[in-house]
Design a protein around this motif. Sequence first.
Motif, short mmCIF file in Angstrom:
data_model
loop_
_atom_site.label_atom_id
_atom_site.label_comp_id
_atom_site.label_asym_id
_atom_site.label_seq_id
_atom_site.Cartn_x
_atom_site.Cartn_y
_atom_site.Cartn_z
N LEU A 70 3.61 -90.99 -56.54
CA LEU A 70 4.54 -90.77 -55.43
C LEU A 70 5.30 -92.05 -55.08
CD1 LEU A 70 2.41 -88.47 -53.12
CD2 LEU A 70 4.54 -87.85 -54.29
N HIS A 71 4.61 -93.18 -55.10
CA HIS A 71 5.28 -94.46 -54.84
C HIS A 71 6.38 -94.71 -55.86
CE1 HIS A 71 1.88 -96.35 -52.26
NE2 HIS A 71 2.73 -95.69 -51.52
N LYS A 72 6.08 -94.42 -57.13
CA LYS A 72 7.08 -94.59 -58.18
C LYS A 72 8.28 -93.68 -57.94
CE LYS A 72 3.83 -95.99 -61.77
NZ LYS A 72 3.14 -95.59 -63.00
N MET A 73 8.01 -92.44 -57.54
CA MET A 73 9.11 -91.50 -57.28
C MET A 73 9.96 -91.97 -56.10
SD MET A 73 7.04 -87.93 -57.88
CE MET A 73 8.41 -86.84 -57.56
N VAL A 74 9.32 -92.44 -55.06
CA VAL A 74 10.05 -92.95 -53.90
C VAL A 74 10.88 -94.15 -54.31
CG1 VAL A 74 9.76 -94.12 -51.67
CG2 VAL A 74 8.46 -92.05 -52.18
N GLN A 75 10.31 -95.03 -55.11
CA GLN A 75 11.06 -96.21 -55.57
C GLN A 75 12.26 -95.80 -56.39
OE1 GLN A 75 10.29 -99.40 -54.62
NE2 GLN A 75 12.32 -99.80 -55.45
N LEU A 76 12.10 -94.82 -57.28
CA LEU A 76 13.23 -94.34 -58.08
C LEU A 76 14.32 -93.76 -57.19
CD1 LEU A 76 11.43 -92.63 -61.10
CD2 LEU A 76 12.90 -94.65 -61.18
N LEU A 77 13.93 -92.96 -56.21
CA LEU A 77 14.89 -92.37 -55.29
C LEU A 77 15.59 -93.44 -54.45
CD1 LEU A 77 12.90 -89.23 -54.11
CD2 LEU A 77 14.96 -89.26 -55.56
N THR A 78 14.82 -94.44 -54.04
CA THR A 78 15.40 -95.53 -53.24
C THR A 78 16.38 -96.33 -54.09
OG1 THR A 78 13.34 -95.69 -51.99
CG2 THR A 78 14.82 -97.57 -51.85
#
Length: 83
Positions: A70-78
């Motif tokens: 989830l952290h990776k996904m949030v980072q990608l979205l950010t």
Amino acid sequence: MARTDQQFPLRLPPELKEKLENACKESGRSKNAEAVYRLEKSFEEREDYQIYFHLMMEVHKDQQQKIDELHKMVQLLTDKKAT
């Protein structure tokens, strides 16, 4: 028939001896049988605890992997939003 159980002299504080005697009255077991029963239970509980602990560690590991994803996904979205 000879007994094969090992004898084990044991000193008990008076308070613990009284608790053992009370437990014997409640359970109907002899002092020896009550002591053996309680020792066996204490080892079983430890084994149960160890199994539970290992299961909880596996769950924690799985949850941590999901959090990392989830952290990776949030980072990608950010990162996408910033560009």
